[in-house]
Motif scaffolding. Structure first.
Motif, PDB file in Angstrom:
ATOM      1  N   SER A 251      12.454  20.035   0.699  1.00 28.23           N
ATOM      2  CA  SER A 251      11.551  20.295  -0.429  1.00 28.23           C
ATOM      3  C   SER A 251      11.988  19.528  -1.669  1.00 28.23           C
ATOM      4  N   LEU A 252      13.314  19.452  -1.886  1.00 29.73           N
ATOM      5  CA  LEU A 252      13.851  18.757  -3.049  1.00 29.73           C
ATOM      6  C   LEU A 252      13.485  17.269  -3.006  1.00 29.73           C
ATOM      7  N   ILE A 253      13.692  16.650  -1.832  1.00 24.83           N
ATOM      8  CA  ILE A 253      13.394  15.220  -1.704  1.00 24.83           C
ATOM      9  C   ILE A 253      11.897  14.975  -1.819  1.00 24.83           C
ATOM     10  N   GLN A 254      11.090  15.822  -1.181  1.00 22.97           N
ATOM     11  CA  GLN A 254       9.645  15.629  -1.265  1.00 22.97           C
ATOM     12  C   GLN A 254       9.165  15.749  -2.713  1.00 22.97           C
ATOM     13  N   LEU A 255       9.732  16.685  -3.469  1.00 16.14           N
ATOM     14  CA  LEU A 255       9.354  16.849  -4.871  1.00 16.14           C
ATOM     15  C   LEU A 255       9.644  15.570  -5.643  1.00 16.14           C
ATOM     16  N   GLY A 256      10.845  15.015  -5.477  1.00 12.44           N
ATOM     17  CA  GLY A 256      11.213  13.808  -6.200  1.00 12.44           C
ATOM     18  C   GLY A 256      10.340  12.615  -5.843  1.00 12.44           C
ATOM     19  N   VAL A 257      10.116  12.417  -4.538  1.00  8.37           N
ATOM     20  CA  VAL A 257       9.280  11.297  -4.094  1.00  8.37           C
ATOM     21  C   VAL A 257       7.846  11.499  -4.566  1.00  8.37           C
ATOM     22  N   GLY A 258       7.367  12.748  -4.512  1.00 12.32           N
ATOM     23  CA  GLY A 258       6.001  13.048  -4.943  1.00 12.32           C
ATOM     24  C   GLY A 258       5.786  12.775  -6.420  1.00 12.32           C
ATOM     25  N   VAL A 259       6.782  13.083  -7.238  1.00 10.24           N
ATOM     26  CA  VAL A 259       6.669  12.831  -8.685  1.00 10.24           C
ATOM     27  C   VAL A 259       6.583  11.333  -8.961  1.00 10.24           C
ATOM     28  N   VAL A 260       7.403  10.544  -8.269  1.00 10.43           N
ATOM     29  CA  VAL A 260       7.357   9.089  -8.459  1.00 10.43           C
ATOM     30  C   VAL A 260       5.992   8.549  -8.022  1.00 10.43           C
ATOM     31  N   SER A 261       5.498   9.046  -6.893  1.00 14.06           N
ATOM     32  CA  SER A 261       4.171   8.638  -6.426  1.00 14.06           C
ATOM     33  C   SER A 261       3.105   8.975  -7.454  1.00 14.06           C
ATOM     34  N   ALA A 262       3.195  10.176  -8.039  1.00 17.99           N
ATOM     35  CA  ALA A 262       2.213  10.599  -9.045  1.00 17.99           C
ATOM     36  C   ALA A 262       2.276   9.718 -10.289  1.00 17.99           C
TER      37      ALA A 262
ATOM     38  N   GLY B 294      16.299   6.899   5.586  1.00 17.10           N
ATOM     39  CA  GLY B 294      15.826   5.566   5.940  1.00 17.10           C
ATOM     40  C   GLY B 294      14.494   5.245   5.276  1.00 17.10           C
ATOM     41  N   TRP B 295      14.128   3.957   5.333  1.00 16.79           N
ATOM     42  CA  TRP B 295      12.863   3.535   4.728  1.00 16.79           C
ATOM     43  C   TRP B 295      11.672   4.241   5.374  1.00 16.79           C
ATOM     44  N   ALA B 296      11.762   4.484   6.686  1.00 19.71           N
ATOM     45  CA  ALA B 296      10.620   5.060   7.408  1.00 19.71           C
ATOM     46  C   ALA B 296      10.248   6.433   6.858  1.00 19.71           C
ATOM     47  N   VAL B 297      11.232   7.318   6.708  1.00 21.99           N
ATOM     48  CA  VAL B 297      10.906   8.667   6.249  1.00 21.99           C
ATOM     49  C   VAL B 297      10.512   8.673   4.770  1.00 21.99           C
ATOM     50  N   VAL B 298      11.176   7.830   3.959  1.00 23.53           N
ATOM     51  CA  VAL B 298      10.804   7.739   2.548  1.00 23.53           C
ATOM     52  C   VAL B 298       9.368   7.217   2.424  1.00 23.53           C
ATOM     53  N   GLY B 299       9.032   6.231   3.250  1.00 23.34           N
ATOM     54  CA  GLY B 299       7.677   5.688   3.238  1.00 23.34           C
ATOM     55  C   GLY B 299       6.642   6.716   3.649  1.00 23.34           C
ATOM     56  N   LYS B 300       6.963   7.538   4.650  1.00 26.35           N
ATOM     57  CA  LYS B 300       6.036   8.579   5.085  1.00 26.35           C
ATOM     58  C   LYS B 300       5.765   9.581   3.973  1.00 26.35           C
ATOM     59  N   VAL B 301       6.832  10.034   3.321  1.00 23.57           N
ATOM     60  CA  VAL B 301       6.677  11.028   2.259  1.00 23.57           C
ATOM     61  C   VAL B 301       5.918  10.435   1.072  1.00 23.57           C
ATOM     62  N   PHE B 302       6.246   9.192   0.707  1.00 26.54           N
ATOM     63  CA  PHE B 302       5.558   8.539  -0.413  1.00 26.54           C
ATOM     64  C   PHE B 302       4.084   8.324  -0.066  1.00 26.54           C
ATOM     65  N   GLY B 303       3.815   7.869   1.148  1.00 27.32           N
ATOM     66  CA  GLY B 303       2.432   7.642   1.560  1.00 27.32           C
ATOM     67  C   GLY B 303       1.623   8.925   1.589  1.00 27.32           C
ATOM     68  N   ALA B 304       2.232   9.997   2.121  1.00 30.79           N
ATOM     69  CA  ALA B 304       1.532  11.282   2.183  1.00 30.79           C
ATOM     70  C   ALA B 304       1.238  11.806   0.775  1.00 30.79           C
ATOM     71  N   SER B 305       2.199  11.655  -0.139  1.00 21.44           N
ATOM     72  CA  SER B 305       1.992  12.112  -1.521  1.00 21.44           C
ATOM     73  C   SER B 305       0.881  11.320  -2.196  1.00 21.44           C
ATOM     74  N   THR B 306       0.884  10.007  -2.006  1.00 26.37           N
ATOM     75  CA  THR B 306      -0.138   9.154  -2.616  1.00 26.37           C
ATOM     76  C   THR B 306      -1.525   9.497  -2.070  1.00 26.37           C
ATOM     77  N   ALA B 307      -1.616   9.708  -0.752  1.00 28.21           N
ATOM     78  CA  ALA B 307      -2.893  10.081  -0.145  1.00 28.21           C
ATOM     79  C   ALA B 307      -3.374  11.421  -0.687  1.00 28.21           C
ATOM     80  N   ALA B 308      -2.425  12.352  -0.898  1.00 30.33           N
ATOM     81  CA  ALA B 308      -2.797  13.670  -1.424  1.00 30.33           C
ATOM     82  C   ALA B 308      -3.352  13.553  -2.842  1.00 30.33           C
ATOM     83  N   TRP B 309      -2.715  12.713  -3.696  1.00 27.15           N
ATOM     84  CA  TRP B 309      -3.232  12.534  -5.058  1.00 27.15           C
ATOM     85  C   TRP B 309      -4.648  11.958  -5.011  1.00 27.15           C
ATOM     86  N   CYS B 310      -4.876  11.003  -4.121  1.00 30.80           N
ATOM     87  CA  CYS B 310      -6.203  10.374  -4.024  1.00 30.80           C
ATOM     88  C   CYS B 310      -7.250  11.385  -3.575  1.00 30.80           C
ATOM     89  N   LEU B 311      -6.897  12.226  -2.608  1.00 28.13           N
ATOM     90  CA  LEU B 311      -7.837  13.247  -2.143  1.00 28.13           C
ATOM     91  C   LEU B 311      -8.115  14.281  -3.232  1.00 28.13           C
TER      92      LEU B 311
END
Length: 321
Positions: free
Chosen positions: A135-146, A204-221
């Motif tokens: 949850s902590l990592i997702q929050l941080g990545v999500g804020v940067v995406s936002a 790794g880049w893969a998991v960071v990319g997944k979380v960033f992509g999911a957050s960005t898609a969520a903001w767009c939706l």
């Protein structure tokens, strides 16, 4: 993370008194957060229906569907992060932990959402530290995406608040923090301060990319959700859509840091109104849509949490007698 490994799936054992007490506490906590969410829903229901009277039912329904989709996509990003920290848990179980736990944000002090997620994770046999770290990592990545997505609303934001130029400083800094090595170091540092075990392996880049992509898609939706409401009183077009996406990213980010208030109440609406008025809506219209948006968020949260709980229960393997 030396994420204490998931608890072994041994045969069913009689519950200790402590386990029974914890079960009762979890249920009380869940009922409490549902009660707070229902209270917020009821307090805005009259104004919500008054606003939706002038909105085509198709737009209202699609707007709610867009919100549900945003929540489900964001949950997938959370699960991808938690799965990277240990044995995969599956979307049904992950959604139950994430979505039901997230209802804790309706209790003043958003920390309750993370505490409830950790307890639900523990009930499912996962280490609390693993849930907290995910949850902590997702929050941080999500804020940067936002912050990145919020640039879409930059003209409106900067015209109303020149001080928002500090976003230009935070965005490159935030993007730099997403480098797996830096993110791993920063997460381990926070865990060390909290006296928790560090990450067991680098991100790794893969998991960071997944979380960033999911957050960005969520903001767009979420932007689609707001645009469908605004579209009912005019034709904002593409520029209006872009503004709505940026507005939701700004509003949700500001609401996230207003942790003393339940789900950022009030703060999110101020940001939404500021951007919506810049797109041509009157202050009255923008305020009405901001309130309607909050109610629809609550409805979507309750719907997805309810479905997730039922789905996880149905998917739970039966234990042979």
């Amino acid at each position: 993370m030396t994420t204490v490994e998931d608890l072994p799936a041994a045969g069913k054992q009689p519950k200790s008194t402590r386990a029974k007490i914890l079960d009762v506490v979890r249920w009380v906590a869940i009922l409490l957060v549902i009660g707070f969410a229902a209270k917020q829903l009821a307090s805005n229901w009259g104004e919500f229906w008054h606003t939706l009277r002038d909105v085509a039912w198709e737009s209202s329904l699609l707007s709610l569907v867009a919100l549900v989709a945003a929540i489900l996509v964001s949950t997938w990003g959370w699960q991808a992060m938690v799965d990277d920290l240990g044995k995969p848990i599956g979307y049904a179980r992950g959604a139950q932990i994430c979505l039901v736990g997230s209802l804790g944000k309706y209790v003043p002090g958003s920390v309750w959402a993370y505490l409830l997620q950790m307890e639900l994770g523990r009930k499912a046999g996962l280490a609390r530290a693993r849930i907290f770290t995910g949850s902590l990592i997702q929050l941080g990545v999500g804020v940067v995406s936002a912050l990145v997505v919020s640039l879409l609303a930059a003209p409106a934001v900067f015209s109303n608040s020149p001080r928002a130029l500090w976003l230009f400083v935070l965005i490159p800094l935030g993007l730099a923090m997403l480098h797996p090595k830096i993110l791993t170091w920063g997460t381990s540092l926070v865990l060390r301060i909290l006296r928790r075990p560090p990450l067991a392996h680098p991100l790794g880049w893969a998991v960071v990319g997944k979380v960033f992509g999911a957050s960005t898609a969520a903001w767009c939706l979420q932007g689609v959700h707001l645009w469908l409401l605004a579209n009912s009183v005019g034709t904002p077009g593409w520029s209006g859509f872009v503004l709505c996406v940026g507005a939701m990213a700004v509003a949700m980010t500001v609401g996230t840091f207003a942790f003393i208030l339940p789900s950022g109440v009030g703060v999110r609406e101020v940001a939404q109104v500021a951007v919506l008025t810049a797109s041509g809506l009157t202050v009255g219209q923008a305020t009405a849509f901001a309130v309607a948006s909050r109610v629809m968020f609550t409805v979507a949260d309750l719907l997805t949490a309810g479905f997730a709980a039922v789905a996880a229960r149905s998917a739970r393997p039966s234990v042979p007698a």
